[in-house]
Design an enzyme around this catalytic site. Structure first.
Site, PDB file in Angstrom:
ATOM      1  N   ASP A 240       2.436   6.744   6.954  1.00 53.49           N
ATOM      2  CA  ASP A 240       1.065   6.232   6.890  1.00 53.49           C
ATOM      3  C   ASP A 240       1.040   4.711   7.055  1.00 53.49           C
ATOM      4  OD1 ASP A 240      -1.696   6.118   6.590  1.00 53.49           O
ATOM      5  OD2 ASP A 240      -1.631   6.197   4.405  1.00 53.49           O
TER       6      ASP A 240
ATOM      7  N   GLY B 199      -6.673   8.437  -2.183  1.00 52.94           N
ATOM      8  CA  GLY B 199      -6.786   9.887  -2.150  1.00 52.94           C
ATOM      9  C   GLY B 199      -6.434  10.575  -3.452  1.00 52.94           C
TER      10      GLY B 199
ATOM     11  N   LYS C 190       0.096   1.908 -10.522  1.00 53.91           N
ATOM     12  CA  LYS C 190      -0.530   3.009  -9.802  1.00 53.91           C
ATOM     13  C   LYS C 190      -0.505   4.249 -10.684  1.00 53.91           C
ATOM     14  CE  LYS C 190      -0.397   5.289  -5.308  1.00 53.91           C
ATOM     15  NZ  LYS C 190       0.256   5.270  -3.981  1.00 53.91           N
TER      16      LYS C 190
END
Length: 180
Positions: free
Chosen positions: A144, A18, A40
């Site tokens: 999540d 996302g 990341k």
């Protein structure tokens, strides 16, 4: 891909999500020191947006506070060449989505399903029960838990990843509210 970001040589993109992308990278230091890591970064479209940068920083802080065999370790957080990054443990193996796809519709053995569930629960329990250095409960709630965020190493170790939607229970409020 021979791009570098600070001390990291980007090998290949592993995933895009996302608000970020994850690379297999190599930490390169003097004396021939090299270590494979997952790097990341915030997607360029979101890099200059304050809200996304704050979420990314929050994810790094929460994940770095956790130290458990069933949680992907975070080693570093910073900014180099105008890009914000988080350095994580590289887990060689598929996520649960990939593992289930590789099974081509076959049912996983019950013992394997139970073992995967147990390891995931151990990681979650650590996050939920985590205390700060003063002994105060931190109150991490992942937010999540999904097949894409459960990584399975080649050695069969399950690791919970991506605390990007994690929240901290505000213990000061005392009413179980979620903030973060």
């Amino acid at each position: 891909m021979a791009e570098t970001l600070g001390d990291y040589k980007l090998i290949r993109r592993i995933a895009t999500g996302g608000m970020g992308e994850v690379y297999l990278a190599e930490l390169c230091r003097g004396g021939g020191f090299r270590k494979a890591v997952a790097l990341k970064t915030i997607l360029p479209a979101y890099a200059c947006k304050k809200d996304f940068a704050e979420l990314f920083e929050s994810e790094a802080a929460i994940a770095a506070s956790l130290n458990h065999v069933n949680i992907v370790h975070v080693f570093d957080y910073g900014c180099a060449e105008g890009r914000t990054f988080m350095t994580q443990e590289f887990v060689e193996g598929p996520d649960m989505d990939g593992l289930l796809s590789a099974c081509r519709g076959e049912v996983l053995p019950l013992a394997l399903v139970v073992e995967i569930g147990l390891q995931a629960c151990r990681g979650l329990a650590h996050a939920h029960e985590r205390r700060d250095l003063r002994g105060k409960p931190v109150g991490v709630v992942h937010g999540d838990v999904s097949p894409a965020n459960l990584l399975v190493s080649m050695e069969g170790q399950v690791k919970l990843a991506d605390f990007g939607l994690a929240r901290l229970r505000d213990a000061a409020m005392g009413d179980g509210s979620i903030s973060g």
